[in-house]
Design a protein around this motif. Sequence first.
Motif, PDB file in Angstrom:
ATOM      1  N   ILE A  62       0.619  -1.138   0.289  1.00 51.29           N
ATOM      2  CA  ILE A  62      -0.179  -0.368   0.426  1.00 51.29           C
ATOM      3  C   ILE A  62       0.864   0.822  -0.288  1.00 51.29           C
ATOM      4  N   GLY A  63       2.006   0.913   0.621  1.00 51.93           N
ATOM      5  CA  GLY A  63       2.694   2.678   0.641  1.00 51.93           C
ATOM      6  C   GLY A  63       3.390   2.458  -0.842  1.00 51.93           C
ATOM      7  N   PHE A  64       3.853   1.486  -1.176  1.00 63.51           N
ATOM      8  CA  PHE A  64       4.483   1.550  -2.834  1.00 63.51           C
ATOM      9  C   PHE A  64       3.954   2.379  -3.287  1.00 63.51           C
ATOM     10  N   LEU A  65       2.624   1.651  -3.297  1.00 62.38           N
ATOM     11  CA  LEU A  65       1.327   2.666  -4.182  1.00 62.38           C
ATOM     12  C   LEU A  65       1.173   3.880  -4.164  1.00 62.38           C
ATOM     13  N   GLY A  66       1.286   4.635  -2.811  1.00 59.47           N
ATOM     14  CA  GLY A  66       1.091   5.960  -2.231  1.00 59.47           C
ATOM     15  C   GLY A  66      -0.209   6.177  -1.351  1.00 59.47           C
ATOM     16  N   PHE A  67      -0.475   4.997  -1.009  1.00 62.30           N
ATOM     17  CA  PHE A  67      -1.652   4.938  -0.330  1.00 62.30           C
ATOM     18  C   PHE A  67      -1.383   4.910   0.869  1.00 62.30           C
ATOM     19  N   GLY A  68      -0.332   4.810   1.597  1.00 63.09           N
ATOM     20  CA  GLY A  68      -0.026   4.120   2.729  1.00 63.09           C
ATOM     21  C   GLY A  68       0.105   5.547   3.210  1.00 63.09           C
ATOM     22  N   VAL A  69       1.644   5.826   4.310  1.00 62.70           N
ATOM     23  CA  VAL A  69       2.171   6.523   5.007  1.00 62.70           C
ATOM     24  C   VAL A  69       2.359   7.291   3.441  1.00 62.70           C
ATOM     25  N   GLN A  70       3.025   8.804   4.083  1.00 62.25           N
ATOM     26  CA  GLN A  70       3.305   9.572   3.283  1.00 62.25           C
ATOM     27  C   GLN A  70       4.706   9.894   3.688  1.00 62.25           C
ATOM     28  N   PRO A  71       5.366   9.926   1.531  1.00 65.25           N
ATOM     29  CA  PRO A  71       7.150  10.861   2.660  1.00 65.25           C
ATOM     30  C   PRO A  71       6.842  12.357   3.178  1.00 65.25           C
ATOM     31  N   PRO A  72       7.842  12.599   3.831  1.00 69.07           N
ATOM     32  CA  PRO A  72       8.771  11.741   3.995  1.00 69.07           C
ATOM     33  C   PRO A  72       8.828  11.372   5.546  1.00 69.07           C
ATOM     34  N   ASP A  73       7.487  10.838   5.940  1.00 69.90           N
ATOM     35  CA  ASP A  73       7.416   9.858   6.918  1.00 69.90           C
ATOM     36  C   ASP A  73       8.335   8.576   6.673  1.00 69.90           C
ATOM     37  N   ALA A  74       9.351   7.401   7.449  1.00 69.75           N
ATOM     38  CA  ALA A  74      10.497   6.741   6.464  1.00 69.75           C
ATOM     39  C   ALA A  74       9.869   5.225   6.659  1.00 69.75           C
ATOM     40  N   TRP A 133       8.842   1.860   5.419  1.00 71.99           N
ATOM     41  CA  TRP A 133       9.626   0.509   4.324  1.00 71.99           C
ATOM     42  C   TRP A 133       9.116   1.279   2.555  1.00 71.99           C
ATOM     43  N   GLY A 134       7.059   0.923   2.139  1.00 72.26           N
ATOM     44  CA  GLY A 134       6.613   0.042   1.671  1.00 72.26           C
ATOM     45  C   GLY A 134       7.321   2.438   0.296  1.00 72.26           C
ATOM     46  N   ALA A 135       6.527   2.762   1.868  1.00 76.91           N
ATOM     47  CA  ALA A 135       6.559   4.957   1.195  1.00 76.91           C
ATOM     48  C   ALA A 135       8.234   4.478   0.383  1.00 76.91           C
ATOM     49  N   MET A 136       9.131   3.640   0.888  1.00 79.17           N
ATOM     50  CA  MET A 136      10.619   4.021   0.763  1.00 79.17           C
ATOM     51  C   MET A 136      10.208   3.707  -0.643  1.00 79.17           C
ATOM     52  N   LEU A 137      10.311   1.891  -1.063  1.00 84.62           N
ATOM     53  CA  LEU A 137      10.224   1.520  -1.938  1.00 84.62           C
ATOM     54  C   LEU A 137       9.493   2.604  -3.343  1.00 84.62           C
ATOM     55  N   GLY A 138       8.136   3.764  -2.798  1.00 81.19           N
ATOM     56  CA  GLY A 138       7.436   3.690  -3.984  1.00 81.19           C
ATOM     57  C   GLY A 138       8.794   5.231  -4.319  1.00 81.19           C
ATOM     58  N   THR A 139       9.250   5.831  -3.303  1.00 78.29           N
ATOM     59  CA  THR A 139      10.497   6.964  -3.872  1.00 78.29           C
ATOM     60  C   THR A 139      11.089   6.399  -4.467  1.00 78.29           C
ATOM     61  N   ALA A 140      11.769   4.597  -4.167  1.00 75.79           N
ATOM     62  CA  ALA A 140      12.608   4.468  -4.726  1.00 75.79           C
ATOM     63  C   ALA A 140      12.406   4.560  -6.446  1.00 75.79           C
ATOM     64  N   ARG A 141      11.296   4.184  -6.422  1.00 75.01           N
ATOM     65  CA  ARG A 141      10.800   2.737  -8.119  1.00 75.01           C
ATOM     66  C   ARG A 141      10.841   4.033  -9.317  1.00 75.01           C
ATOM     67  N   GLN A 142      11.678   5.406  -9.263  1.00 81.48           N
ATOM     68  CA  GLN A 142      12.352   6.277 -10.413  1.00 81.48           C
ATOM     69  C   GLN A 142      13.624   6.099 -10.965  1.00 81.48           C
ATOM     70  N   TYR A 143      13.813   5.617  -9.528  1.00 76.96           N
ATOM     71  CA  TYR A 143      15.845   6.322  -9.303  1.00 76.96           C
ATOM     72  C   TYR A 143      15.927   4.055  -9.219  1.00 76.96           C
ATOM     73  N   ILE A 144      14.939   2.780  -9.828  1.00 77.00           N
ATOM     74  CA  ILE A 144      16.130   2.152  -9.827  1.00 77.00           C
ATOM     75  C   ILE A 144      16.753   1.969 -11.225  1.00 77.00           C
ATOM     76  N   GLN A 145      16.685   2.200 -11.972  1.00 74.08           N
ATOM     77  CA  GLN A 145      18.179   1.943 -12.848  1.00 74.08           C
ATOM     78  C   GLN A 145      18.805   2.952 -13.137  1.00 74.08           C
ATOM     79  N   SER A 146      19.085   3.604 -12.024  1.00 73.82           N
ATOM     80  CA  SER A 146      20.064   5.136 -11.428  1.00 73.82           C
ATOM     81  C   SER A 146      20.493   5.091 -10.632  1.00 73.82           C
ATOM     82  N   ASN A 147      19.946   4.424  -9.435  1.00 74.51           N
ATOM     83  CA  ASN A 147      20.814   4.203  -8.195  1.00 74.51           C
ATOM     84  C   ASN A 147      19.445   2.975  -7.542  1.00 74.51           C
ATOM     85  N   VAL A 148      20.126   1.871  -7.585  1.00 73.23           N
ATOM     86  CA  VAL A 148      19.417   0.252  -7.394  1.00 73.23           C
ATOM     87  C   VAL A 148      19.280   0.354  -5.786  1.00 73.23           C
TER      88      VAL A 148
END
Length: 304
Positions: free
Chosen positions: A239-251, A253-268
Motif C-alpha cells: 500500500i505504501g509503495f502504491l502511495g496509499f499508505g504512509v506518505q513521504p517524508p515519513d520513513a 519501508w513501503g513509502a521508501m520503495l515507492g520513492t525509489a521506484r523512479q530511480y531503480i535504474q540509476s541507483n538500485v
Amino acid sequence: MKPSVLPSDVDLTAMTPPSSWQLFLSTFCRNKGAVLGFIVLALMVLIAILAPAIAPHDPYELFTGQEQLPPAFLDGGNTMFWLGTDDAGRDTLSRVMYGARYSLFIGLSATTLAMLVGVSLGLSAAFWPKVWGKAVMLVNDILMSYPSLLLAIIIAAILGPSMTNTIITIALVCTPPFIRLTRATAMVELQREYFVASQVMGAGVLRLLFVTILPNCMAPLIVQATMIFSSAILEAGAIGFLGFGVQPPDAEWGAMLGTARQYIQSNVWLAIWPGVAIFLAALSINLTGDGLRDALDPKLKQVT
C-alpha cells in the motif's frame, strides 16, 4: 517389610514430568529456523525501539550535495552514510531503522485489531449459528473471495492515505481468516462436556464465550496471528509503495520503495535496503510462526 528407599544418586527432578512451559520451550528450541527467526525479529523490534538512540542521523535531515550516494563499501560512497543516501540526501540507514517503527507498528496494530474483531465475531457466529452465524459467514466468504491485496488497495484508495487508514484497511482485510478459524474451533469446543457443565451451572453468555471457550481456542489463533502479522507487513509495504499508505517524508519501508521506484535504474540501492527489511521481517515472523505451531500443536510435541 522395610520401606523401599531410593538410591542416593537418583535425581528426583529427572523423574518429574516437564511442565507445559518447559515442553513448549523445548519443542520451540528444537526448530532451529524458528529460533533464528525469533532472534532476527527480536533484533528488528529492538532496533525500532532504540532507533532515536542508535540511528547515525536524523531520518529527515537533508545533506545538500550528498543526494543518491551509493553505500560506503562501493566506489563513490561516503563513510558518513553506510547505506548511502536517498534522492533528497537523507541517510538511508537511519530511515530504514526508523521505518521499522512504522512498519512493525502498522503490522502489529492491524493484526491486534483484526484479531479482536475476528475472534468476537467468530465466537458469536459459533454460539448463535442459525441466523447471526449464517449472516456473518456469508459476509466473511464474500470478503475472502477477493484477493486480499486487491481488496486492501481498494479500501485504502477509498479511505485516503494515512497511517491510521492503513491500519484500518489492513485490519479489515485480515479479519476474515480470524472469523473462520475462531468459528470452526469454537464449534468443536461447544460440544465438549466442560461447556455443557458451565451452561448447567448458569454461566452467562460473555463468560461462556470469553472465559470458558476462548482459552481453549487460543493455540491455533496465536499461530494464525503470526501469519497475519507477516501478511500485514507485506500489505502495508504494498500500500505504501502504491502511495496509499504512509506518505513521504515519513520513513516507512513501503513509502521508501515507492520513492525509489523512479530511480531503480540509476541507483538500485534505494530500493534494495527497504526491500530487504520487508523480506527479513516477513521471513522471521513466518519462521517464528512455524515454531509456535509445532510447539502449540499437541500432535507435534515430543517429550525428550
